[in-house]
Design an enzyme around this catalytic site. Structure first.
Site, PDB file in Angstrom:
ATOM      1  N   HIS A  32     -12.133  -1.023  -0.153  1.00  0.00           N
ATOM      2  CA  HIS A  32     -11.021  -0.523   0.653  1.00  0.00           C
ATOM      3  C   HIS A  32     -11.399  -0.531   2.120  1.00  0.00           C
ATOM      4  CE1 HIS A  32      -9.096   2.999   2.717  1.00  0.00           C
ATOM      5  NE2 HIS A  32      -8.020   2.372   2.304  1.00  0.00           N
TER       6      HIS A  32
ATOM      7  N   ASP B 208       0.860  -1.181   0.000  1.00  0.00           N
ATOM      8  CA  ASP B 208       0.000   0.000   0.000  1.00  0.00           C
ATOM      9  C   ASP B 208       0.897   1.231   0.000  1.00  0.00           C
ATOM     10  OD1 ASP B 208      -1.793   2.037   0.361  1.00  0.00           O
ATOM     11  OD2 ASP B 208      -2.750   1.195   2.137  1.00  0.00           O
TER      12      ASP B 208
END
Length: 385
Positions: A315, A212
């Site tokens: 998400h 990420d």
């Protein structure tokens, strides 16, 4: 059934809280990394729009629907209180699409992104919860029912707790990237490779490994990182570039393959995701149900992505993500973000009671109506202007 009342709450961060939260205590690369005073910790530059809040919508018969948002804070509460309230109170509790369209169109002159869409998302999620509570059905049934019996999850963590999470039974591990161009290309790449090598050694070759990048990288760093990390079998780079960099994502997508590009964390509304799909700019879409327009909008995004064969993986961990994923065939898994409470890996602290956590890497949902959770009333502070 008419909607009678809308109540808004801020969250008392002096109550509750979990220890060893790497999100606030560890260095994570971020869009402000190039500024020395703000690069190390996200909390150093985030404002009130990053604070959580809760909403409670009550129908004529006293049935309620609730939602908790991880961001928005007082600004989102004011959008709902000072603007969206007129479209909610007095409306039929099942007119979610009508209410959604009225909120969306009314904020076009000043919103379309950020706080106004976060506010809209919270209202939408609370209306789905209300509909489930009124009908006695879990939200996943309102979406068409389960397409899988349980939701596989990957774990998001940080290199600082790698030794504590490496044996957790998730199908994959996503690490928040602490390094990037702000460290200098040579050093940033070297430190990233060292972290990835340690992670691959820790979890072995049978599990997926992802990064990420939290909008901290650029085109050059992303392409060079893909070259550098090819031997470690990386599944995806997430949010490597700033939002709306559709052309840049499309330009580098083939160059970084077979590493995939996951995008959409900070995108708002279906139009942004259509641009990603139309331009072949992403392999995985990651809308946040609490930000991008709620469950109503993420359904649109999922239907739009299906002909492209692009999975839509929500998400962030939340009960909303789990209901969406268990009812959608192009959402193969969901995210679980882990922090530690003593020696126990658990979800980040939220003012929610009853949210399930993964067992051996899987989340199961019962048949409780709505989203099946309630508010932790001890954590709530009634919002006032």
């Amino acid at each position: 059934m008419k909607i009678q009342d809308v109540r808004l709450y801020l969250i008392d961060d002096q109550v509750g809280g979990k220890s060893d939260d790497w999100r606030t205590e560890a260095t994570v690369a971020n869009p402000m990394s190039e500024f020395e005073a703000y690069g190390e910790q996200r909390s150093s530059w985030m404002g009130p729009g990053n604070d959580p809040f809760a909403i409670e919508i009550t129908a004529d018969d006293g049935t309620t629907g609730i939602a908790v948002n991880s961001a928005g804070g007082p600004p989102a509460c004011e959008v709902i209180n000072g603007h969206f309230r007129q479209f909610i109170e007095g409306s039929d509790a099942f007119d979610r699409r009508k209410i959604w369209e009225q909120m969306y169109r009314s904020q076009l002159p000043y919103g379309q992104r950020g706080v106004s869409m976060i506010a809209l998302s919270a209202v939408d999620l609370a209306l789905w919860d209300l509909a489930g509570n009124l009908t006695g059905q879990p939200v996943y049934n309102l979406l068409g029912g389960k397409v899988k019996s349980e939701v596989p999850c990957y774990l998001t963590a940080h290199e600082s707790i790698l030794d504590r999470v490496s044996d957790e039974q998730f199908f994959g591990l996503k690490l928040a990237a602490p390094y990037g161009p702000a460290d200098g290309y040579a050093e940033g790449l070297a430190r990233t490779e060292s972290m990835v090598a340690s992670a691959r050694d820790a979890i072995g070759d049978e599990r997926d490994l992802m990064l990420d990048c939290y909008m901290a990288w650029d085109k050059e760093f992303t392409v060079r990182a893909a070259d550098r990390l090819r031997g470690y079998d990386i599944k995806w780079f997430e949010d490597a570039l700033h939002p709306e960099c559709v052309d840049q994502y499309a330009d580098i997508r083939e160059r970084v393959g077979p590493i995939q590009l996951a995008a959409g964390n900070m995108e708002f509304g279906h139009k942004a995701f259509h641009q990603l799909l139309h331009n072949g700019a992403a392999d995985i879409l990651q809308p946040d149900l609490r930000w991008t327009g709620g469950l109503t909008e993420v359904q649109r995004i999922a239907e739009m992505a299906k002909p492209y064969g692009v999975p839509v993986v929500p998400h962030a961990p939340s009960i909303y993500s789990y209901h969406y994923a268990i009812a959608n065939p192009n959402a193969p898994y969901a995210e679980f973000l882990g922090v530690f409470e003593g020696d126990r890996l658990t979800a980040p602290d939220t003012p929610v009671v009853g949210e399930p956590e993964p067992v051996d890497g899987y989340v199961e949902l019962d048949d409780a109506p709505g989203f099946g959770v309630d508010l932790d009333r001890d954590r709530l502070l009634p919002y006032s202007v």
